[in-house]
Structures are given as C-alpha cells and as structure tokens.
Enzyme design. Structure first.
Site, PDB file in Angstrom:
ATOM      1  N   THR A  55       0.847  -1.196   0.000  1.00  0.00           N
ATOM      2  CA  THR A  55       0.000   0.000   0.000  1.00  0.00           C
ATOM      3  C   THR A  55       0.888   1.253   0.000  1.00  0.00           C
ATOM      4  O   THR A  55       2.105   1.168   0.153  1.00  0.00           O
ATOM      5  CB  THR A  55      -0.926   0.005   1.233  1.00  0.00           C
ATOM      6  OG1 THR A  55      -0.124  -0.057   2.416  1.00  0.00           O
ATOM      7  CG2 THR A  55      -1.890  -1.172   1.200  1.00  0.00           C
ATOM      8  N   TYR A  56       0.254   2.398  -0.120  1.00  0.00           N
ATOM      9  CA  TYR A  56       0.957   3.683  -0.233  1.00  0.00           C
ATOM     10  C   TYR A  56       1.931   3.881   0.922  1.00  0.00           C
ATOM     11  O   TYR A  56       1.534   3.829   2.089  1.00  0.00           O
ATOM     12  CB  TYR A  56      -0.087   4.810  -0.240  1.00  0.00           C
ATOM     13  CG  TYR A  56       0.487   6.179  -0.471  1.00  0.00           C
ATOM     14  CD1 TYR A  56       0.980   6.550  -1.724  1.00  0.00           C
ATOM     15  CD2 TYR A  56       0.540   7.118   0.569  1.00  0.00           C
ATOM     16  CE1 TYR A  56       1.494   7.807  -1.944  1.00  0.00           C
ATOM     17  CE2 TYR A  56       1.066   8.388   0.358  1.00  0.00           C
ATOM     18  CZ  TYR A  56       1.548   8.721  -0.904  1.00  0.00           C
ATOM     19  OH  TYR A  56       2.065   9.973  -1.112  1.00  0.00           O
ATOM     20  N   PRO A  57       3.235   4.098   0.614  1.00  0.00           N
ATOM     21  CA  PRO A  57       4.226   4.110   1.700  1.00  0.00           C
ATOM     22  C   PRO A  57       4.384   5.432   2.449  1.00  0.00           C
ATOM     23  O   PRO A  57       4.841   5.437   3.585  1.00  0.00           O
ATOM     24  CB  PRO A  57       5.531   3.761   0.985  1.00  0.00           C
ATOM     25  CG  PRO A  57       5.335   4.196  -0.433  1.00  0.00           C
ATOM     26  CD  PRO A  57       3.864   4.095  -0.714  1.00  0.00           C
TER      27      PRO A  57
END
Length: 198
Positions: A55-57
């Site tokens: 997922t978005y880091p």
C-alpha cells in the site's frame, strides 16, 4: 570456599510490534540492512507503484481503518495461497497466514483504529503477489513489511527472565539470562532476525 546462590524467575510478555508507518519502516530498514531513509523509501515506492504489492508508503499512520477488517481477511487468504509464490519465503507467509485464519487475529483494537489513521493508513501488503520474481531491495523490503503485517496479528512472545545472585567469599555476582518460552509473533520473523520491538 562454598558460595550461596539465589535465583528469581519471572515471565515477561513482549507484544507484537505495530504495523509500519514510513518512519518506523525506514528505521527498521536502517537497523536490519543499514539502508538510508531514501533507499528504504525508493524500494517501498517501487513495491507500491511498479509491483502493486504494498500500500501507499508515505504515511504517518500505523493503524488501519475499522472497515478494513474484511480486506485483511482477503489479504490473509491470498497470502495463505502463496506457498508456491516466487521465492522460498512465500512458504513462510502461507504458513503464518493459514495459522492466523485458523486461530483468529490478536491486537484488533490497536490495529483497526479510525482515530489512528490520517490521510493514509499503515504500510501493508495488498495481497497481490509479485508478477515477476522480486530481487534485491524490493524483495527485502516486501519481506519486512509482510512479516510485520502477519506478526502484528499474533499473540505476544513470552520470555522467561532468570536473575541469579551468587555470593562467594564476600563478593556478589549477578547474572541475567532470558529464554523464549512461547515464540508468539516472533515465529513470523525470518531465521536469525532478532527484531526488538519498538
């Protein structure tokens, strides 16, 4: 000369570390692999953009939204089927995910917390398996995040701490040791990794 020894034993519980936000992921990347913050972020971005496996880091949250519980079940289901995924560590993911599905999840209150989520939630696997074999940094980073995700839902590790006091010829000697009685979340760590929780 004879000496006297006394011993105290007490169990101590070590809770599973929470999910990663970017800062804790960068810290762990540095601790485990001596990576710079930028190197960790680059690998995380590739896993997110190119491979679509994380997922978005760029997040400062270590929680998931409360309505994400079913998604976590789906991710566990996909990881449980990953035994023949690209790379021998996938057998580890599959075993741990299958165990969690059978046993149920711990730490749900801490993990699914809307108040702990800002614009983005914690960095976790998406459940997609890499299309091509991951190599280098990307593989190590994906492994770090996936094991942290799985371990987060495990019970605490239980250690037994032993403190021994020996008195001989008027001198006091103190020794301490600890041994792992129940691995709990530590059973998800890769062999030889001693990840101290934060």
């Amino acid at each position: 000369a004879s000496g006297d020894a006394s011993e105290k034993r007490k169990p101590s519980r070590e809770s599973a570390p929470p999910l990663f936000d970017l800062t804790s992921l960068q810290r762990e990347g540095n601790r485990r692999f001596s990576w710079s913050a930028r190197r960790t972020l680059s690998a995380a971005q590739r896993c997110y953009e190119r491979h679509k496996i994380l997922t978005y880091p760029r997040t400062d949250s270590r929680c998931l939204p409360s309505d994400y519980r079913d998604t976590v079940d789906t991710i566990l289901e996909q990881l449980a089927g990953a035994a023949d995924g690209p790379g021998e560590e996938f057998a580890d993911y599959a075993r741990s995910a299958a165990e969690l599905r059978e046993r149920g999840l711990e730490n749900e209150k801490r993990t699914f917390d809307d108040k702990g989520v800002s614009d983005h939630f914690a960095v976790i696997p998406t459940g997609n398996l890499p299309e091509e074999e991951l190599t280098g940094d990307d593989r190590r980073l994906f492994d770090l995040v996936t094991r942290r995700f799985l371990g987060n839902f495990y019970p605490p590790a239980v250690w037994e701490r032993v403190e021994r006091l020996t008195v001989a010829a008027g001198h006091h000697f103190q020794s301490r040791a600890r041994s792992l009685k129940e691995p709990g979340w530590r059973s998800v760590l890769p062999p030889g990794a001693d990840s101290e929780s934060e």
